[in-house]
Structure formats: C-alpha cells, structure tokens
Design a protein around this motif. Structure first.
Motif, PDB file in Angstrom:
ATOM      1  N   LEU A  29       0.951  -1.138   0.006  1.00  0.00           N
ATOM      2  CA  LEU A  29       0.014  -0.162   0.085  1.00  0.00           C
ATOM      3  C   LEU A  29       0.885   1.273  -0.107  1.00  0.00           C
ATOM      4  CD1 LEU A  29      -1.564  -2.042   1.945  1.00  0.00           C
ATOM      5  CD2 LEU A  29      -3.025  -0.717   1.844  1.00  0.00           C
ATOM      6  N   ILE A  30       0.673   2.252  -1.031  1.00  0.00           N
ATOM      7  CA  ILE A  30       1.667   3.285  -1.089  1.00  0.00           C
ATOM      8  C   ILE A  30       0.592   4.534  -0.895  1.00  0.00           C
ATOM      9  CG2 ILE A  30       3.040   4.595  -2.854  1.00  0.00           C
ATOM     10  CD1 ILE A  30       3.217   2.059  -4.318  1.00  0.00           C
ATOM     11  N   HIS A  31       1.185   5.391   0.059  1.00  0.00           N
ATOM     12  CA  HIS A  31       0.670   6.685   0.133  1.00  0.00           C
ATOM     13  C   HIS A  31       0.716   7.570  -0.657  1.00  0.00           C
ATOM     14  CE1 HIS A  31       4.205   8.885   1.523  1.00  0.00           C
ATOM     15  NE2 HIS A  31       4.740   7.819   2.127  1.00  0.00           N
ATOM     16  N   GLY A  32       0.284   8.853  -0.457  1.00  0.00           N
ATOM     17  CA  GLY A  32       0.322  10.044  -1.513  1.00  0.00           C
ATOM     18  C   GLY A  32       1.312  10.996  -1.130  1.00  0.00           C
ATOM     19  N   PHE A  33       1.371  12.297  -2.135  1.00  0.00           N
ATOM     20  CA  PHE A  33       2.124  13.309  -1.913  1.00  0.00           C
ATOM     21  C   PHE A  33       2.053  14.047  -0.751  1.00  0.00           C
ATOM     22  CE2 PHE A  33       3.322  17.740  -3.370  1.00  0.00           C
ATOM     23  CZ  PHE A  33       4.790  17.680  -3.321  1.00  0.00           C
ATOM     24  N   GLY A  46       2.038  13.040   2.213  1.00  0.00           N
ATOM     25  CA  GLY A  46       1.354  12.202   3.130  1.00  0.00           C
ATOM     26  C   GLY A  46       1.941  11.162   3.778  1.00  0.00           C
ATOM     27  N   ALA A  47       1.548  10.313   4.421  1.00  0.00           N
ATOM     28  CA  ALA A  47       2.323   9.261   5.083  1.00  0.00           C
ATOM     29  C   ALA A  47       1.474   8.161   5.019  1.00  0.00           C
ATOM     30  CB  ALA A  47       2.506   9.685   6.461  1.00  0.00           C
ATOM     31  N   PRO A  48       2.032   6.891   5.774  1.00  0.00           N
ATOM     32  CA  PRO A  48       1.044   5.584   5.748  1.00  0.00           C
ATOM     33  C   PRO A  48      -0.325   5.915   6.430  1.00  0.00           C
ATOM     34  CG  PRO A  48       3.394   5.174   6.226  1.00  0.00           C
ATOM     35  CD  PRO A  48       3.138   6.769   6.413  1.00  0.00           C
ATOM     36  N   TYR A  49      -0.361   6.697   7.437  1.00  0.00           N
ATOM     37  CA  TYR A  49      -1.744   7.089   7.817  1.00  0.00           C
ATOM     38  C   TYR A  49      -3.091   7.022   6.709  1.00  0.00           C
ATOM     39  CZ  TYR A  49      -2.273  11.965   6.604  1.00  0.00           C
ATOM     40  OH  TYR A  49      -2.243  13.128   6.148  1.00  0.00           O
ATOM     41  N   GLU A  50      -2.515   7.331   5.596  1.00  0.00           N
ATOM     42  CA  GLU A  50      -3.460   7.833   4.688  1.00  0.00           C
ATOM     43  C   GLU A  50      -4.193   6.695   4.219  1.00  0.00           C
ATOM     44  OE1 GLU A  50      -1.976  11.859   2.331  1.00  0.00           O
ATOM     45  OE2 GLU A  50      -1.045  10.043   1.795  1.00  0.00           O
ATOM     46  N   VAL A  51      -3.524   5.330   4.019  1.00  0.00           N
ATOM     47  CA  VAL A  51      -3.970   4.121   3.812  1.00  0.00           C
ATOM     48  C   VAL A  51      -4.290   2.981   4.835  1.00  0.00           C
ATOM     49  CG1 VAL A  51      -3.351   4.400   1.212  1.00  0.00           C
ATOM     50  CG2 VAL A  51      -1.563   3.397   3.016  1.00  0.00           C
ATOM     51  N   ARG A  88       2.706  -4.513   3.793  1.00  0.00           N
ATOM     52  CA  ARG A  88       3.750  -3.531   3.759  1.00  0.00           C
ATOM     53  C   ARG A  88       3.014  -2.108   3.468  1.00  0.00           C
ATOM     54  NH1 ARG A  88       8.712  -6.160   4.247  1.00  0.00           N
ATOM     55  NH2 ARG A  88       9.975  -4.299   3.754  1.00  0.00           N
ATOM     56  N   VAL A  89       3.362  -1.157   4.271  1.00  0.00           N
ATOM     57  CA  VAL A  89       2.678   0.130   3.897  1.00  0.00           C
ATOM     58  C   VAL A  89       4.350   1.147   4.340  1.00  0.00           C
ATOM     59  CG1 VAL A  89       1.027   1.861   4.829  1.00  0.00           C
ATOM     60  CG2 VAL A  89       0.724  -0.596   5.098  1.00  0.00           C
ATOM     61  N   PRO A  90       4.973   1.192   3.389  1.00  0.00           N
ATOM     62  CA  PRO A  90       6.251   1.990   3.572  1.00  0.00           C
ATOM     63  C   PRO A  90       5.982   3.608   3.565  1.00  0.00           C
ATOM     64  CG  PRO A  90       5.983   1.513   1.328  1.00  0.00           C
ATOM     65  CD  PRO A  90       4.936   0.599   1.928  1.00  0.00           C
ATOM     66  N   THR A  91       6.847   4.116   4.305  1.00  0.00           N
ATOM     67  CA  THR A  91       7.065   5.689   4.028  1.00  0.00           C
ATOM     68  C   THR A  91       7.845   6.281   2.804  1.00  0.00           C
ATOM     69  OG1 THR A  91       6.704   6.023   6.497  1.00  0.00           O
ATOM     70  CG2 THR A  91       7.416   7.855   5.399  1.00  0.00           C
ATOM     71  N   LEU A  92       7.583   6.868   1.964  1.00  0.00           N
ATOM     72  CA  LEU A  92       8.266   7.094   0.818  1.00  0.00           C
ATOM     73  C   LEU A  92       9.288   8.283   1.362  1.00  0.00           C
ATOM     74  CD1 LEU A  92       5.558   7.890  -1.998  1.00  0.00           C
ATOM     75  CD2 LEU A  92       7.111   5.846  -1.531  1.00  0.00           C
ATOM     76  N   ALA A 126       9.485   2.554  -3.602  1.00  0.00           N
ATOM     77  CA  ALA A 126       8.352   1.593  -3.684  1.00  0.00           C
ATOM     78  C   ALA A 126       8.637   0.272  -4.557  1.00  0.00           C
ATOM     79  CB  ALA A 126       7.170   2.322  -4.797  1.00  0.00           C
ATOM     80  N   GLU A 127       9.575   0.476  -5.420  1.00  0.00           N
ATOM     81  CA  GLU A 127      10.466  -0.866  -6.238  1.00  0.00           C
ATOM     82  C   GLU A 127      10.681  -1.803  -5.327  1.00  0.00           C
ATOM     83  OE1 GLU A 127      10.960   0.298 -11.047  1.00  0.00           O
ATOM     84  OE2 GLU A 127      12.394   1.094  -9.190  1.00  0.00           O
TER      85      GLU A 127
END
Length: 232
Positions: free
Chosen positions: A6-10, A12-17, A33-37, A58-59
C-alpha cells in the motif's frame, strides 16, 4: 502467500491508507507492507528529494514481496496510485487498486465548495476546528515548491505508461474530492488496458477516501475485487 503493498500520497504518510491496511490485516493472512516514501513522514524533509527516489523506494518494497510471496497486489492512494500503476506496468503484479489516484490534480469546483465552508467556519470562529483547513494549511506550509514540481514530473513521466497496465484494476474515487477531479478516475479507467477493471464512485467521499464515512463500503469492494477470480 499473498503480498499486498500500500503506497501513500504526496506530502502524506502511511496513515492515509492505514484504515484499509488494518481492514485487510483483520480479514486475511497476507503479508502487508505500508512504507513511508523518501522525504515523507517528517515535516520539512521533502527538500531536495527527487521523484525517482519515490519510485525506487516503492520498487524495493515490491521486489521484497515478489521474492517472498506467491502473488502480489498493489494499492496506491493519490500520487501513490500513479506509482502503483508504474509498478503494475513493469513488474509481475497480480492486481492493482487505485484510490483517488492523481492522474490529474485539483478539482476547482469542489475546491470552491470546500473554501466556502472554510469561510463559514472562519466567520463562526471555528476555523481551527476545520480539518480540511488544517490539512491544507499544513501542506502549503511544509511543502517546498521544488517538491511540488517533482510530483508533477512524476505524473508526467508515468501517464504515458498507463496503457501498459494490463492487470485487473479497481479504481475508486470520491465525488467530493477537492484535490483530484473525477476526470482523473475516468481517464484512468479508459486509458488502462486491463480487460478486467472496475470504476467505483463514492458520492460523499473527499480526497482521503480511506478515512471517509463510506470507507467500509469501499474496503469491502476492494477485498471482494482482490478475492475475485482473475479472468483469463
């Protein structure tokens, strides 16, 4: 085993998903897995970060799941939806979930409605209780212009690759989203080449669709789609 990224937005952070991640964890035995970009999660950290770093991160997360799981699903929210689409076009992803995915940015009509509500709250002396105002204020204050430029470059880089997405895709969009316009979901639905795809619109949901009042209906549809037999 099934893996789910699960990838969050610009900005943002993992809380979004996280609400969706929690929903899936409670109902499956998947590796989630819910990483922080890079540059996200800590205020003021986006300065100097290039969009390719978000894709690379993400890759790396996806590669870990691919090497440890039998099949992998990818979920992307907002900018994360664009990154998820890139992954689905270039890696053996089984299914793709796009939530408020930002193929286009800013919905002037809904943004006007939101601003009017902020003005009303301001006149009532309740502006500091307006969650949308606080979120916009934080994003504007903490987001360097260069980072916004990197976000737009990422979208420009990925949009031409969308037709290469052939995996089953579920696209969800809130009709009250003031950040990503409805045409973004419609564009994704018509551009992605997948034969098995679904567009679900949620009448009362805003941009943070995983936190809106219709989230239970959204989550149940997402899980049903992921559990649905893949068409040959």
């Amino acid at each position: 085993m099934i893996g789910c990224l699960l990838i969050h937005g610009f900005t943002g952070a993992p809380y979004e998903v996280e609400p969706l991640a929690k929903y899936l964890k409670e109902r499956t035995d998947w590796s989630i897995r819910v990483p922080t970009l890079p540059g996200h999660g800590v205020p003021g950290s986006l300065k100097g970060v290039q969009y390719q770093e978000w894709i690379d991160h993400a890759e790396a997360e996806l590669t870990h799941l691919i090497t440890t799981c039998d099949k992998v699903y990818v979920v992307g929210f907002s900018m994360g939806g664009m990154i998820a689409s890139y992954l689905a076009a270039n890696y053996p992803v089984e299914k793709l979930i796009l939530l408020s995915a930002a193929a286009f940015y800013l919905n002037p009509k809904q943004l006007t409605i939101d601003i009017k509500e902020m003005i009303k709250d301001s006149l009532r002396g309740n502006l500091q209780d307006n969650e949308l105002f606080l979120r916009y204020k934080r994003k504007i204050k903490e987001t360097p212009f260069a980072a916004t430029l990197q976000f737009r470059r990422l979208v420009t880089f990925i949009k031409p690759l969308l037709h290469q997405v052939n995996v089953p895709t579920f696209i969800a969009q809130g009709e009250c989203d003031g950040i990503v316009p409805l045409k973004s979901a419609e564009y994704l639905f018509h551009t992605i080449s997948a034969k098995q795809k679904k567009l679900a619109l949620f009448k009362h949901s805003k941009h943070l669709i995983c936190h809106c009042e219709e989230r239970d209906a959204l989550f149940s549809q997402v899980l049903a789609f992921l559990n649905e037999k893949k068409q040959v």
